[in-house]
Design a protein around this motif. Structure first.
Motif, PDB file in Angstrom:
ATOM      1  N   SER A 176       0.838  -1.209   0.000  1.00 10.93           N
ATOM      2  CA  SER A 176       0.000   0.000   0.000  1.00 10.93           C
ATOM      3  C   SER A 176       0.864   1.247   0.000  1.00 10.93           C
ATOM      4  O   SER A 176       0.548   2.240  -0.674  1.00 10.93           O
ATOM      5  CB  SER A 176      -0.936   0.011   1.206  1.00 10.93           C
ATOM      6  OG  SER A 176      -1.835  -1.074   1.155  1.00 10.93           O
ATOM      7  N   GLN A 183      -7.806   0.470  -0.128  1.00 11.57           N
ATOM      8  CA  GLN A 183      -8.288  -0.667   0.645  1.00 11.57           C
ATOM      9  C   GLN A 183      -9.666  -0.350   1.249  1.00 11.57           C
ATOM     10  O   GLN A 183     -10.538  -1.198   1.287  1.00 11.57           O
ATOM     11  CB  GLN A 183      -7.279  -0.970   1.758  1.00 11.57           C
ATOM     12  CG  GLN A 183      -6.746  -2.382   1.723  1.00 11.57           C
ATOM     13  CD  GLN A 183      -5.441  -2.553   2.524  1.00 11.57           C
ATOM     14  OE1 GLN A 183      -4.609  -1.639   2.621  1.00 11.57           O
ATOM     15  NE2 GLN A 183      -5.256  -3.719   3.091  1.00 11.57           N
ATOM     16  N   ASP A 225      -6.233  -1.703  -4.591  1.00 15.85           N
ATOM     17  CA  ASP A 225      -5.596  -2.243  -3.387  1.00 15.85           C
ATOM     18  C   ASP A 225      -6.588  -3.151  -2.670  1.00 15.85           C
ATOM     19  O   ASP A 225      -7.528  -2.691  -2.039  1.00 15.85           O
ATOM     20  CB  ASP A 225      -5.158  -1.089  -2.480  1.00 15.85           C
ATOM     21  CG  ASP A 225      -4.173  -1.551  -1.404  1.00 15.85           C
ATOM     22  OD1 ASP A 225      -4.033  -2.776  -1.201  1.00 15.85           O
ATOM     23  OD2 ASP A 225      -3.551  -0.679  -0.761  1.00 15.85           O
ATOM     24  N   GLU A 226      -6.391  -4.436  -2.788  1.00 11.75           N
ATOM     25  CA  GLU A 226      -7.279  -5.450  -2.215  1.00 11.75           C
ATOM     26  C   GLU A 226      -8.750  -5.215  -2.530  1.00 11.75           C
ATOM     27  O   GLU A 226      -9.581  -5.122  -1.631  1.00 11.75           O
ATOM     28  CB  GLU A 226      -7.069  -5.528  -0.698  1.00 11.75           C
ATOM     29  CG  GLU A 226      -5.705  -6.080  -0.358  1.00 11.75           C
ATOM     30  CD  GLU A 226      -5.621  -6.507   1.100  1.00 11.75           C
ATOM     31  OE1 GLU A 226      -6.512  -7.262   1.519  1.00 11.75           O
ATOM     32  OE2 GLU A 226      -4.691  -6.090   1.777  1.00 11.75           O
TER      33      GLU A 226
HETATM   34 MG   LIG Z   1      -2.038  -2.751   2.362  1.00 12.46          MG
END
Ligand SMILES: [Mg+2]
Ligand SMILES: Nc1ncnc2c1ncn2[C@@H]1O[C@H](COP(=O)(O)OP(=O)(O)OP(=O)(O)O)[C@@H](O)[C@H]1O
Length: 511
Positions: A44, A88, A167-168
């Motif tokens: 991240s 995220q 991100d995810e």
């Molecule tokens: Mg992360």
């Protein structure tokens, strides 16, 4: 081949932590490039450097985008050239419409007045591209997480994205929504859009990624080319953790005793719609030393069931009986549920699990202050010992137990939530998606801890959307669908097919 993006020798330091150490990353036109690594590896952070969240000057190294040396000082600057990051945590405004969310800050204007007709028409186009046929006026709060994710991408497309960073994105999506999202990445790639995908779900990565860059402890380990040679999950894991992992699940010989908790006819209604049952007549039991799984599709009512059981933290008109070690217990408030010996470890670590601006130490001991108190005064040495122990055994990546939880990586925050409940002396732990967003190595650690817990005679109820995990860990699995328990399998008879079959059969019965 010309790269769209080259990040060269990137280093980034936070007080006490070198989060990135000389990292290199190259993204080619129209490729899906996965970045993977353990929790806290720096994924991240690297993306925040790229997108200007951490502005030029706050890191070392160089970023070349479309061949030009770039010095982004803000997200707005990176967006202007077509780099869009979806974080995220989702960032849509819940009580605005889809169209308002998409055009917030870049409304199509005519003579300085927002042209909503144009905005709606444009929104409809964008939604079609991402495979949604929602009305642009629908409030975002009425959409599920999967659809919100797609709206985020539609918003990115409205900004003429060339490099999309996710991100995810699938961490909290159902299998079906995840599949739709991955298909969309492939479609975008065909239109020339490159994407960077961060995910702990290795099966997804091996499905869609063209190349994979592996980070470990803030350094680039290697970049694998999936088109040149088949890259399987074991190969990826070896790069991530630096060794072979022969087993994904620790071995265990179950020692199962008598019934610990028994729930009869548990029913709960929707908090806003008193007539809508969400949990219907659920009965089940957990024995000493037993790991019991609850399988089900997203929205089947598993979390609602667990939360209503845990001090009626969800729903209204909750009814049913709970017996622990043969005695009726009152679980009508969270305090009473904890006193009765039940703990619920939530899937939503931000909302229910942690006090973000407190330290790891304080968060670890939060649910069991008597455990570290001497005559009602908190014994700080004891608090430190306890927290340090968990930090080591769970491998929580941080500079120390004094670090604020808000600065931990996503997966490491989850480990703190787990430590907190492990430190209570609860008899029954209900774990709701305990390994979501957690890397394979740390998952293994968490499984070991779950095994230890039941070895001590406790009972664990595990809710998970990852069926292999339930199959690998549980002694018995219940299947939930539309608020009911529709199947029960001992480990020896459980399989993905058997579980799916019982879900399908109950759907047919209910028309
Ligand atoms: Mg992360
Ligand atoms: N604002 C911050 N202040 C201090 N340390 C930070 C900050 N942000 C991140 N870190 C630290 O930098 C390291 C890398 O964190 P990062 O969030 O990039 O990890 P990640 O690879 O994304 O992990 P995860 O898979 O858990 O999301 C971690 O040790 C983290 O604790």
């Amino acid at each position: 081949m010309n790269a769209v993006l080259e990040m060269r020798a990137i280093s980034k330091t936070f007080p006490g932590v070198k989060a990135l150490d000389d990292v290199n990353l190259e993204i080619r036109p129209a490729e899906i490039h996965a970045i993977i690594g353990e929790n806290g590896a720096g994924k991240s952070t690297l993306m925040k450097v790229l997108s200007g969240v951490y502005p030029y000057g706050s890191y070392d190294g160089e970023i070349y985008y479309e061949g030009q040396l770039s010095r982004f000082r803000s997200i707005a600057e990176s967006e202007r050239v077509g780099i869009v990051i979806i974080h995220q945590e989702l960032a849509l405004v819940p009580f605005l419409s889809i169209a308002e969310n998409i055009f917030l800050g870049n409304e199509p204007a005519r003579f300085g007045v927002i042209d909503w007709d144009a905005a709606f028409a444009r929104t409809r186009d964008l939604l079609r591209t991402v495979g949604l046929d929602e009305n642009p006026e629908t409030l975002v709060t009425h959409l599920g997480v999967g659809k919100q994710q797609l709206v985020e991408i539609a918003k990115a497309l409205s900004k003429r994205v060339k490099l999309l960073i996710l991100d995810e994105p699938t961490a909290s999506l159902s299998d079906k929504d995840s599949a739709a999202l991955l298909r969309l990445l492939v479609t975008l790639k065909e239109r020339g859009i490159a994407s960077i995908l961060i995910s702990h779900k290795l099966n997804e990565i091996s499905q869609v990624a063209d190349r994979i860059t592996i980070l470990r402890d803030g350094s680039t380990i290697e970049t694998l080319d999936c088109r040149a040679a088949a890259v399987d999950e074991d190969r990826i894991i070896r790069g991530m953790v630096g060794r072979d992992m022969a087993h994904r699940y620790p071995p265990r010989t179950p020692r199962i005793g008598g019934v610990l908790m028994e729930v009869r006819d548990w029913t709960a209604f929707h908090p806003l719609h008193a007539e809508r049952p969400v949990v219907r007549n659920v009965s089940f039991s957990v024995r000493k030393g037993e790991i019991v799984g609850i399988a089900g599709l997203m929205g089947s009512g598993r979390t609602e069931f667990a939360m209503s059981l845990f001090g009626r933290a969800y729903g209204q008109g909750v009814s049913g009986r709970v017996r622990i070690e043969g005695r009726d217990v009152d679980v009508s408030t969270i305090d009473k549920a904890i006193a009765a010996g039940i703990a619920y470890v939530t899937e939503d670590r931000k909302q229910l699990g942690l006090v973000l601006d407190e330290s790891i130490a304080r968060n670890t001991t939060l649910a069991n202050l008597p455990g570290i108190a001497r005559a009602t005064v908190i014994d700080e040495d004891r608090e430190s010992d306890v927290a340090e122990n968990y930090r080591r055994s769970m491998r929580i990546r941080s500079y120390g137990i004094g670090q604020q939880v808000v600065n931990l990586s996503g997966g490491n925050q989850q480990k703190v939530v787990l430590s907190k409940w492990l430190f209570t002396d609860t008899k029954i732990l209900i774990l709701d998606e305990p390994t979501r967003g957690i890397d394979v190595g740390a998952k293994y650690e968490i499984y070991c801890i779950i095994n230890e817990l039941v070895d001590q005679g406790r009972g664990v109820v595990m809710i998970s959307s990852e069926m292999p995990e339930l199959l690998g860990l549980c002694d018995r699995i219940y299947v939930m669908n539309e608020g009911r328990f529709v199947g029960e399998f001992p480990a020896s008879e459980a399989s993905q097919e058997a579980i799916m079959r019982s879900i399908m059969r109950s759907k047919e019965r209910n028309g």
